[in-house]
Design a protein around this motif. Structure first.
Motif, PDB file in Angstrom:
ATOM      1  N   LYS A  53       8.387   1.047   6.820  1.00  0.00           N
ATOM      2  CA  LYS A  53       7.730   0.073   7.680  1.00  0.00           C
ATOM      3  C   LYS A  53       6.652  -0.633   6.862  1.00  0.00           C
ATOM      4  O   LYS A  53       5.481  -0.252   6.904  1.00  0.00           O
ATOM      5  CB  LYS A  53       7.115   0.759   8.909  1.00  0.00           C
ATOM      6  CG  LYS A  53       8.138   1.301   9.894  1.00  0.00           C
ATOM      7  CD  LYS A  53       7.450   1.865  11.131  1.00  0.00           C
ATOM      8  CE  LYS A  53       8.468   2.351  12.155  1.00  0.00           C
ATOM      9  NZ  LYS A  53       7.810   2.887  13.372  1.00  0.00           N
TER      10      LYS A  53
ATOM     11  N   GLN B  63      -1.938   2.876   3.823  1.00  0.00           N
ATOM     12  CA  GLN B  63      -2.164   3.092   5.247  1.00  0.00           C
ATOM     13  C   GLN B  63      -2.192   1.789   6.043  1.00  0.00           C
ATOM     14  O   GLN B  63      -2.172   1.797   7.273  1.00  0.00           O
ATOM     15  CB  GLN B  63      -3.496   3.817   5.464  1.00  0.00           C
ATOM     16  CG  GLN B  63      -3.573   5.187   4.791  1.00  0.00           C
ATOM     17  CD  GLN B  63      -4.983   5.748   4.820  1.00  0.00           C
ATOM     18  OE1 GLN B  63      -5.784   5.410   5.698  1.00  0.00           O
ATOM     19  NE2 GLN B  63      -5.308   6.592   3.857  1.00  0.00           N
ATOM     20  N   ALA B  64      -2.218   0.669   5.348  1.00  0.00           N
ATOM     21  CA  ALA B  64      -2.436  -0.617   6.011  1.00  0.00           C
ATOM     22  C   ALA B  64      -1.219  -1.060   6.828  1.00  0.00           C
ATOM     23  O   ALA B  64      -0.074  -0.868   6.425  1.00  0.00           O
ATOM     24  CB  ALA B  64      -2.764  -1.685   4.977  1.00  0.00           C
ATOM     25  N   THR B  65      -1.500  -1.642   7.965  1.00  0.00           N
ATOM     26  CA  THR B  65      -0.450  -2.285   8.756  1.00  0.00           C
ATOM     27  C   THR B  65      -0.377  -3.775   8.435  1.00  0.00           C
ATOM     28  O   THR B  65       0.628  -4.429   8.725  1.00  0.00           O
ATOM     29  CB  THR B  65      -0.715  -2.110  10.256  1.00  0.00           C
ATOM     30  OG1 THR B  65      -2.014  -2.639  10.574  1.00  0.00           O
ATOM     31  CG2 THR B  65      -0.670  -0.630  10.630  1.00  0.00           C
ATOM     32  N   ALA B  66      -1.444  -4.299   7.829  1.00  0.00           N
ATOM     33  CA  ALA B  66      -1.466  -5.697   7.403  1.00  0.00           C
ATOM     34  C   ALA B  66      -2.410  -5.837   6.212  1.00  0.00           C
ATOM     35  O   ALA B  66      -3.452  -5.177   6.149  1.00  0.00           O
ATOM     36  CB  ALA B  66      -1.912  -6.619   8.531  1.00  0.00           C
TER      37      ALA B  66
ATOM     38  N   ASN C 280       8.157 -10.118   6.515  1.00  0.00           N
ATOM     39  CA  ASN C 280       6.801  -9.561   6.533  1.00  0.00           C
ATOM     40  C   ASN C 280       5.894 -10.149   5.455  1.00  0.00           C
ATOM     41  O   ASN C 280       4.747  -9.727   5.307  1.00  0.00           O
ATOM     42  CB  ASN C 280       6.844  -8.040   6.352  1.00  0.00           C
ATOM     43  CG  ASN C 280       7.355  -7.627   4.986  1.00  0.00           C
ATOM     44  OD1 ASN C 280       8.456  -8.015   4.596  1.00  0.00           O
ATOM     45  ND2 ASN C 280       6.562  -6.851   4.262  1.00  0.00           N
TER      46      ASN C 280
ATOM     47  N   PRO D 100       3.841  -3.279   5.501  1.00  0.00           N
ATOM     48  CA  PRO D 100       2.814  -4.024   6.226  1.00  0.00           C
ATOM     49  C   PRO D 100       3.117  -5.521   6.233  1.00  0.00           C
ATOM     50  O   PRO D 100       3.900  -6.015   5.416  1.00  0.00           O
ATOM     51  CB  PRO D 100       1.548  -3.741   5.404  1.00  0.00           C
ATOM     52  CG  PRO D 100       2.066  -3.567   4.003  1.00  0.00           C
ATOM     53  CD  PRO D 100       3.381  -2.855   4.167  1.00  0.00           C
TER      54      PRO D 100
ATOM     55  N   THR E 197      -5.899  -4.145   7.206  1.00  0.00           N
ATOM     56  CA  THR E 197      -6.010  -3.690   8.591  1.00  0.00           C
ATOM     57  C   THR E 197      -5.278  -2.369   8.711  1.00  0.00           C
ATOM     58  O   THR E 197      -4.091  -2.275   8.397  1.00  0.00           O
ATOM     59  CB  THR E 197      -5.398  -4.717   9.550  1.00  0.00           C
ATOM     60  OG1 THR E 197      -6.125  -5.948   9.449  1.00  0.00           O
ATOM     61  CG2 THR E 197      -5.463  -4.218  10.992  1.00  0.00           C
ATOM     62  N   THR E 198      -5.990  -1.349   9.139  1.00  0.00           N
ATOM     63  CA  THR E 198      -5.396  -0.036   9.353  1.00  0.00           C
ATOM     64  C   THR E 198      -5.496   0.318  10.830  1.00  0.00           C
ATOM     65  O   THR E 198      -6.084  -0.420  11.618  1.00  0.00           O
ATOM     66  CB  THR E 198      -6.110   1.046   8.509  1.00  0.00           C
ATOM     67  OG1 THR E 198      -7.426   1.265   9.037  1.00  0.00           O
ATOM     68  CG2 THR E 198      -6.231   0.618   7.049  1.00  0.00           C
ATOM     69  N   ASP E 199      -4.956   1.451  11.202  1.00  0.00           N
ATOM     70  CA  ASP E 199      -5.037   1.885  12.602  1.00  0.00           C
ATOM     71  C   ASP E 199      -6.472   2.148  13.024  1.00  0.00           C
ATOM     72  O   ASP E 199      -6.794   2.083  14.214  1.00  0.00           O
ATOM     73  CB  ASP E 199      -4.198   3.153  12.801  1.00  0.00           C
ATOM     74  CG  ASP E 199      -2.710   2.880  12.690  1.00  0.00           C
ATOM     75  OD1 ASP E 199      -2.304   1.721  12.917  1.00  0.00           O
ATOM     76  OD2 ASP E 199      -1.960   3.819  12.365  1.00  0.00           O
TER      77      ASP E 199
END
Length: 248
Positions: free
Chosen positions: A136, A81-84, A172, A138, A196-198
């Motif tokens: 996409k 789920q992480a964006t970073a 990335n 992270p 970092t997640t939403d």
């Protein structure tokens, strides 16, 4: 009983002895695959499936399920789920950046048996693909202590360092080596990863027994900022990995 294996053998006209000969194992081993249904080594699974004209997942569907320990599963879900992801490692290369050979060497140094090591390596490789190669992916930032780059068999480490250089070319993936001449630093208490997640930031802390998740990340962010400030910049890190002057 592994009914799928039994049916596949019958359809192909294979016996326990004939399949064992093709795979290169003892017939008693194949017998155990059927009942009580012991899961073979990944290499043997692939060879048996090929001999039977089936996909591995058709005969051993459970191998596609997660085989990581129960305490790690919440973190695996968080990774997806992480964006970073921001990872700091002191003694080993971050798991998501490891080659199969390096991962096997690290896991073999503990208390796991050969079959368990093979399963864990397979799981780790699937995690890498799921996290770093999704549509996409992270942002992945890693600070790796130089000490981790110096530990390991030279042949394994050469391939591992080549892999790190290749990954570092991705937009990335940001790699930063923390050089030994930085001296004592704020991260010496141990490795950590901040996801970092939403919804929020979640951290993973590892120790000798198991890992744990925490939402208390303020102190870790401070340590992270300190580590980044003394680590080599991205381009210098790539040059450092390519030079690998310590390998003989």
């Amino acid at each position: 009983m592994n009914q799928a294996l039994k049916v596949a053998m019958a359809d192909r006209g294979e016996t326990i002895d004939s399949l064992a000969e093709q795979v290169g194992v003892d017939p008693k081993t194949v017998g155990r695959w059927i009942t009580p249904g012991r899961v073979p080594h990944p290499r043997h699974r692939a060879a048996a499936a090929s001999a039977l004209g089936r996909e591995v997942a058709d005969i051993w569907p459970d191998v596609l399920k997660r085989r990581e320990p129960a305490w790690l599963r919440p973190w695996v879900e968080t990774e997806l789920q992480a964006t970073a992801l921001r990872s700091f490692q002191v003694t080993v290369i971050p798991g998501l950046l490891q080659t199969p050979e390096y991962a096997s060497a690290v896991l073999s140094s503990g208390l796991l048996g050969p079959d368990e090591v093979a399963d864990y390596v397979e799981t780790r490789m699937r995690r890498q693909k799921a996290v770093l190669e999704r549509r996409k992916p992270p942002l992945f930032v890693a600070v790796i202590d130089e000490f981790a780059l110096r530990r390991g068999d030279p042949e394994i480490m050469r391939a591992q360092l080549d892999h790190l250089v290749e990954l570092a070319q991705r937009p990335n993936v940001l790699l930063h080596v923390l050089p030994l001449d930085a001296g004592f630093h704020a991260g010496q208490a141990g490795p950590f990863v901040i996801a970092t997640t939403d919804d929020s930031d979640v951290a993973y802390l590892d120790d000798q027994a198991a890992g744990r998740l925490t939402n208390e990340t303020a102190a870790l962010w401070s340590i992270w900022d300190t580590l980044r400030s003394v680590a080599l910049p991205r381009r210098q890190t790539i040059d450092f990995l390519e030079a690998r002057s310590w390998l003989t």
